[in-house]
Design a protein around this motif. Structure first.
Motif, PDB file in Angstrom:
ATOM      1  N   THR A 297       0.837  -1.205   0.000  1.00 55.80           N
ATOM      2  CA  THR A 297       0.000   0.000   0.000  1.00 55.80           C
ATOM      3  C   THR A 297       0.875   1.259   0.000  1.00 55.80           C
ATOM      4  OG1 THR A 297      -1.810  -1.114   1.140  1.00 55.80           O
ATOM      5  CG2 THR A 297      -1.760   1.279   1.289  1.00 55.80           C
ATOM      6  N   LEU A 298       1.952   1.228   0.768  1.00 50.26           N
ATOM      7  CA  LEU A 298       2.889   2.359   0.765  1.00 50.26           C
ATOM      8  C   LEU A 298       3.436   2.580  -0.639  1.00 50.26           C
ATOM      9  CD1 LEU A 298       4.599   4.487   2.292  1.00 50.26           C
ATOM     10  CD2 LEU A 298       6.257   2.665   2.753  1.00 50.26           C
ATOM     11  N   ALA A 299       3.832   1.496  -1.317  1.00 54.59           N
ATOM     12  CA  ALA A 299       4.331   1.613  -2.686  1.00 54.59           C
ATOM     13  C   ALA A 299       3.248   2.155  -3.615  1.00 54.59           C
ATOM     14  CB  ALA A 299       4.818   0.252  -3.176  1.00 54.59           C
ATOM     15  N   HIS A 300       2.021   1.700  -3.415  1.00 54.56           N
ATOM     16  CA  HIS A 300       0.887   2.146  -4.233  1.00 54.56           C
ATOM     17  C   HIS A 300       0.696   3.658  -4.116  1.00 54.56           C
ATOM     18  CE1 HIS A 300      -3.237   1.396  -6.005  1.00 54.56           C
ATOM     19  NE2 HIS A 300      -3.425   2.582  -5.449  1.00 54.56           N
ATOM     20  N   GLU A 301       0.608   4.145  -2.885  1.00 60.27           N
ATOM     21  CA  GLU A 301       0.343   5.574  -2.694  1.00 60.27           C
ATOM     22  C   GLU A 301       1.528   6.439  -3.103  1.00 60.27           C
ATOM     23  OE1 GLU A 301      -2.586   6.287  -2.440  1.00 60.27           O
ATOM     24  OE2 GLU A 301      -3.390   4.397  -1.708  1.00 60.27           O
ATOM     25  N   LEU A 302       2.748   5.937  -2.898  1.00 58.01           N
ATOM     26  CA  LEU A 302       3.911   6.697  -3.357  1.00 58.01           C
ATOM     27  C   LEU A 302       4.004   6.689  -4.880  1.00 58.01           C
ATOM     28  CD1 LEU A 302       6.559   5.792  -0.661  1.00 58.01           C
ATOM     29  CD2 LEU A 302       5.683   8.071  -1.185  1.00 58.01           C
ATOM     30  N   GLY A 303       3.499   5.623  -5.523  1.00 65.40           N
ATOM     31  CA  GLY A 303       3.401   5.649  -6.978  1.00 65.40           C
ATOM     32  C   GLY A 303       2.507   6.785  -7.436  1.00 65.40           C
ATOM     33  N   HIS A 304       1.351   6.951  -6.754  1.00 68.44           N
ATOM     34  CA  HIS A 304       0.491   8.109  -7.036  1.00 68.44           C
ATOM     35  C   HIS A 304       1.261   9.412  -6.832  1.00 68.44           C
ATOM     36  CE1 HIS A 304      -3.444   6.461  -7.805  1.00 68.44           C
ATOM     37  NE2 HIS A 304      -3.538   5.837  -6.651  1.00 68.44           N
ATOM     38  N   ALA A 305       1.972   9.502  -5.712  1.00 69.19           N
ATOM     39  CA  ALA A 305       2.662  10.754  -5.373  1.00 69.19           C
ATOM     40  C   ALA A 305       3.725  11.098  -6.411  1.00 69.19           C
ATOM     41  CB  ALA A 305       3.285  10.635  -3.981  1.00 69.19           C
ATOM     42  N   VAL A 306       4.464  10.086  -6.874  1.00 67.66           N
ATOM     43  CA  VAL A 306       5.467  10.321  -7.923  1.00 67.66           C
ATOM     44  C   VAL A 306       4.778  10.787  -9.202  1.00 67.66           C
ATOM     45  CG1 VAL A 306       7.152   9.195  -9.426  1.00 67.66           C
ATOM     46  CG2 VAL A 306       7.185   8.748  -6.959  1.00 67.66           C
ATOM     47  N   HIS A 307       3.697  10.112  -9.569  1.00 67.04           N
ATOM     48  CA  HIS A 307       2.935  10.490 -10.766  1.00 67.04           C
ATOM     49  C   HIS A 307       2.465  11.937 -10.662  1.00 67.04           C
ATOM     50  CE1 HIS A 307      -0.509   9.112 -13.719  1.00 67.04           C
ATOM     51  NE2 HIS A 307       0.195  10.121 -14.182  1.00 67.04           N
ATOM     52  N   GLN A 308       1.884  12.294  -9.526  1.00 69.43           N
ATOM     53  CA  GLN A 308       1.374  13.652  -9.332  1.00 69.43           C
ATOM     54  C   GLN A 308       2.497  14.681  -9.380  1.00 69.43           C
ATOM     55  OE1 GLN A 308      -0.471  12.703  -5.635  1.00 69.43           O
ATOM     56  NE2 GLN A 308      -2.268  11.757  -6.587  1.00 69.43           N
ATOM     57  N   THR A 309       3.658  14.315  -8.840  1.00 71.42           N
ATOM     58  CA  THR A 309       4.798  15.240  -8.839  1.00 71.42           C
ATOM     59  C   THR A 309       5.354  15.420 -10.243  1.00 71.42           C
ATOM     60  OG1 THR A 309       5.359  14.570  -6.576  1.00 71.42           O
ATOM     61  CG2 THR A 309       7.079  15.676  -7.853  1.00 71.42           C
ATOM     62  N   LEU A 310       5.492  14.327 -10.996  1.00 75.69           N
ATOM     63  CA  LEU A 310       6.033  14.420 -12.354  1.00 75.69           C
ATOM     64  C   LEU A 310       5.092  15.191 -13.278  1.00 75.69           C
ATOM     65  CD1 LEU A 310       7.513  10.839 -12.944  1.00 75.69           C
ATOM     66  CD2 LEU A 310       8.713  12.920 -12.271  1.00 75.69           C
ATOM     67  N   ALA A 311       3.788  15.079 -13.034  1.00 72.00           N
ATOM     68  CA  ALA A 311       2.812  15.762 -13.891  1.00 72.00           C
ATOM     69  C   ALA A 311       2.613  17.224 -13.512  1.00 72.00           C
ATOM     70  CB  ALA A 311       1.474  15.029 -13.834  1.00 72.00           C
ATOM     71  N   ALA A 312       3.086  17.635 -12.336  1.00 71.80           N
ATOM     72  CA  ALA A 312       2.815  18.985 -11.830  1.00 71.80           C
ATOM     73  C   ALA A 312       3.218  20.102 -12.789  1.00 71.80           C
ATOM     74  CB  ALA A 312       3.494  19.176 -10.472  1.00 71.80           C
ATOM     75  N   PRO A 313       4.348  19.987 -13.533  1.00 71.38           N
ATOM     76  CA  PRO A 313       4.692  21.081 -14.459  1.00 71.38           C
ATOM     77  C   PRO A 313       3.633  21.356 -15.519  1.00 71.38           C
ATOM     78  CG  PRO A 313       6.612  19.690 -14.061  1.00 71.38           C
ATOM     79  CD  PRO A 313       5.439  19.000 -13.429  1.00 71.38           C
ATOM     80  N   GLN A 314       2.710  20.444 -15.727  1.00 70.49           N
ATOM     81  CA  GLN A 314       1.627  20.690 -16.676  1.00 70.49           C
ATOM     82  C   GLN A 314       0.672  21.772 -16.187  1.00 70.49           C
ATOM     83  OE1 GLN A 314       0.949  19.265 -19.639  1.00 70.49           O
ATOM     84  NE2 GLN A 314       2.324  17.512 -19.710  1.00 70.49           N
ATOM     85  N   GLY A 315       0.693  22.067 -14.879  1.00 70.96           N
ATOM     86  CA  GLY A 315      -0.289  22.972 -14.295  1.00 70.96           C
ATOM     87  C   GLY A 315      -1.460  22.180 -13.764  1.00 70.96           C
ATOM     88  N   THR A 316      -2.185  22.762 -12.829  1.00 73.10           N
ATOM     89  CA  THR A 316      -3.220  22.019 -12.112  1.00 73.10           C
ATOM     90  C   THR A 316      -4.271  21.422 -13.031  1.00 73.10           C
ATOM     91  OG1 THR A 316      -2.909  23.352 -10.122  1.00 73.10           O
ATOM     92  CG2 THR A 316      -5.021  22.225 -10.346  1.00 73.10           C
ATOM     93  N   LEU A 317      -4.718  22.160 -14.034  1.00 75.01           N
ATOM     94  CA  LEU A 317      -5.799  21.657 -14.878  1.00 75.01           C
ATOM     95  C   LEU A 317      -5.354  20.491 -15.752  1.00 75.01           C
ATOM     96  CD1 LEU A 317      -7.580  24.955 -16.018  1.00 75.01           C
ATOM     97  CD2 LEU A 317      -8.143  23.452 -14.101  1.00 75.01           C
TER      98      LEU A 317
END
Length: 598
Positions: A389-409
């Motif tokens: 589960t820790l790996a699962h949620e950190l996978g989300h966190a990495v994804h969200q961090t890598l996508a952040a330069p796109q801007g919130t929308l």
């Protein structure tokens, strides 16, 4: 913000939210809400300008670029405050002050957002050709093409401005039914023998090595909702009715249709997914549980044996530092950037892993906005499932961090792709565990992997089928707790097969599945993501060197691509029914391997 104090190596972390706001009374809360309101008023001043400019593509393109920029800036302000309220309340569901604050923020944000309600409605008054001409004439506006594509998907389902405003204004009141449900579950005291357990602790005990402890927890889970069944059933019925009314006005053909639009997925693809999984029930789910019953020396499993370890010995326990090391090393084997991104969540107070009274059950990674880091929430109890589960949620966190330069929308990812990195992260950790295991430990790990697939694919499709039956029946009138429980039992029995006995009380377990209340028809995204990841991991095995840059590019794109566009570089097409049956076949092969070891 003060530098975080380093906790002992195996101490479970609790997050600090003061890099968002110092508390409910922080003046910056009001400042950001006011800033969101001011930006929305600036956007509101453009009302009518978009339709008026449709004959001038260059002017329209400039207006679109400016308008979406303002819309995103206001969203950042409101989402930041809303995230803080939701994060803080999720660890204090027994605190009325946080519940009130969360509700007040939701109401205030809804009132502010009403000023920009016209915006997407007016954009959707324009024809496709008019928007395309504007993007061509003003190239800077073309950056927003993926977001406009998403907005246009809702075009056939939009109402008049006044009706949309009515729904927006009453949204916080409807959301209080969700709040009632959450608070009711958070205050449950589940009796297991002489112990009183939280919901998270009781659910975790269903994986205990001791059969008596599992049975006691399962019986406690069956008894606990009795005194609360009125509130839980009423909340579920009411929210379903609210959805039914809105779906009818918006002309959605089925209860799941609005979720398909939000996910940017074809209903036919979801139907193909469901059909493939249901067809695999006998070969995957039913066959595995028959083998597990044989290993455990039983003719049939009781439902509390479903996730039981195969060995009666105490399961291996993992400390927090050990879990951290396993996750980071597994991520590093894919790409160092993934590991360094995840490592920061351990170094900073951005994870809340400590189970405690008042904290809601479950796990999530909350992205806040593109300008602020995500937060990871889980209830870590030291079992293998918790490491995954820790790996699962950190996978989300990495994804969200890598996508952040796109801007919130544009970083906001549809559910069909949102589970990709999380399930992939779990798979990386499991591969590491399996590679190091020998003998009985390998058999037990393989069983765990199969059960993870069952829980993520088969169980979620069974949930989806239950939801479909419930919403279809609710259209004819309110349902009793017994009627809801009967539908749940039927759908789960079909998926589990004849080797699993659903004992009395199991029918109330629907009430613990928060997605039914929080996000109707969310659950199929887990199966979608799991089988999608099976295909991606197969692509990685075929070409490990070429896979990583393509995968990193997929994550960094966030929601800027459809699921079809995102998977095309890997040679994958989820619109093809063979894509789903192939994923199920890969899971079935795990059962073949398990059968050879028993």
């Amino acid at each position: 913000m003060n530098a975080p104090v380093k906790p002992p190596a195996n101490a479970l972390p609790e997050w600090r939210l003061d890099d968002l706001y110092a508390g409910r009374d922080d003046p910056n809360v009001e400042r950001d809400l006011e800033a969101g309101a001011r930006i929305n008023r600036e956007l509101a001043a453009l009302k009518g300008a978009f339709v008026a400019a449709k004959a001038d593509p260059a002017q329209l393109g400039e207006l679109i670029d400016r308008g979406i920029g303002l819309y995103q800036a206001a969203t950042d302000k409101l989402w930041g405050v809303g995230a803080y309220a939701g994060l803080a309340a999720s660890t204090a569901r027994d605190d009325p002050a946080w519940a009130r604050f969360e509700g007040d923020v939701r109401t205030r944000s809804s009132q502010i957002a009403a000023d920009s309600l016209f915006f997407t409605l007016e954009l959707n008054e324009l024809e496709d050709a008019e928007i395309e001409a504007a993007l061509q004439a003003h190239p800077a506006a073309a950056h927003w093409r993926p977001w406009l594509r998403r907005v246009r998907l809702s075009r056939p389902h939009e109402l008049s401005h006044d009706l949309e405003r009515l729904l927006l204004d009453r949204g916080p009141a409807v959301a209080n039914w969700v709040r009632l449900y959450d608070e009711t579950l958070a205050t449950l005291a589940i009796r297991a023998g002489r112990e009183s357990l939280t919901l998270a602790e009781a659910l975790n005990r269903l994986s205990d090595a001791d059969a008596a402890r599992r049975k006691s927890a399962a019986q406690g889970l069956a008894r606990a909702p009795e005194a609360k069944s009125g509130a839980l059933t009423l909340a579920f019925n009411t929210l379903a009715f609210e959805k039914q009314v809105e779906d009818r006005w918006r002309r959605y053909a089925t209860p799941a249709a609005s979720r398909h639009v939000a996910n940017e997925v074809d209903a036919e693809a979801v139907a193909a997914l469901e059909a493939a999984v249901v067809a695999s029930y006998p070969r995957f789910s039913h066959r595995y549980y028959a083998l597990k019953a044989k290993v455990m020396g039983k003719t049939r499993l009781d439902h509390w044996d479903r996730n039981a370890p195969l060995s009666s010995a105490a399961p291996r326990r993992y400390g927090w530092e050990q879990a951290r090391q396993m996750v980071l090393e597994s991520f590093d084997a894919l790409a160092p950037r993934f590991a360094t991104t995840a490592a920061r969540f351990f170094d900073e107070p951005w994870i809340d892993a400590q189970p405690r009274p008042g904290k809601q059950s479950g796990a999530y990674s909350h992205p806040v906005t593109s300008q602020r880091h995500p937060y990871v929430f889980l209830n870590f109890m030291g079992e293998r499932r918790d490491v995954l589960t820790l790996a699962h949620e950190l996978g989300h966190a990495v994804h969200q961090t890598l996508a952040a330069p796109q801007g919130t929308l544009l970083a906001d990812t549809p559910l069909t792709l949102a589970e990709t990195a999380s399930i992939f992260g779990e798979g990386l950790v499991f591969e590491r565990l399996l590679a190091e295991a020998k003998g009985p430990e390998r058999r037990d790990l393989l069983a765990g992997k199969i059960e993870d697939g069952l829980n993520t694919v088969v169980r979620q499709i069974a949930f989806h089928r239950f939801e479909t039956r419930f919403h279809d029946a609710r259209a004819k009138g309110e349902l009793s707790a017994g009627e809801i429980g009967g539908m749940f039992r039927e759908a789960m029995s079909e998926s589990l097969g004849p080797s699993v006995r659903l004992n009395p009380g199991y029918e109330v377990y629907w009430s613990y599945v928060s997605h039914f209340v929080h996000a109707p028809f969310y659950v199929y995204a887990y199966a979608f993501g799991n089988l999608l990841v099976e295909a991606l991991m197969e692509a990685r095995r075929r070409n490990p060197d070429g896979f990583t840059p393509l995968y990193e590019d997929l994550l960094a794109a966030g929601g800027a691509r459809t699921y079809v566009e995102a998977l095309a570089p890997f040679g994958l097409d989820p619109r093809d029914p063979a894509f789903w049956s192939g994923g199920c076949a890969r899971l079935e092969r795990l059962v073949d391997e398990f059968e050879a070891l028993v």
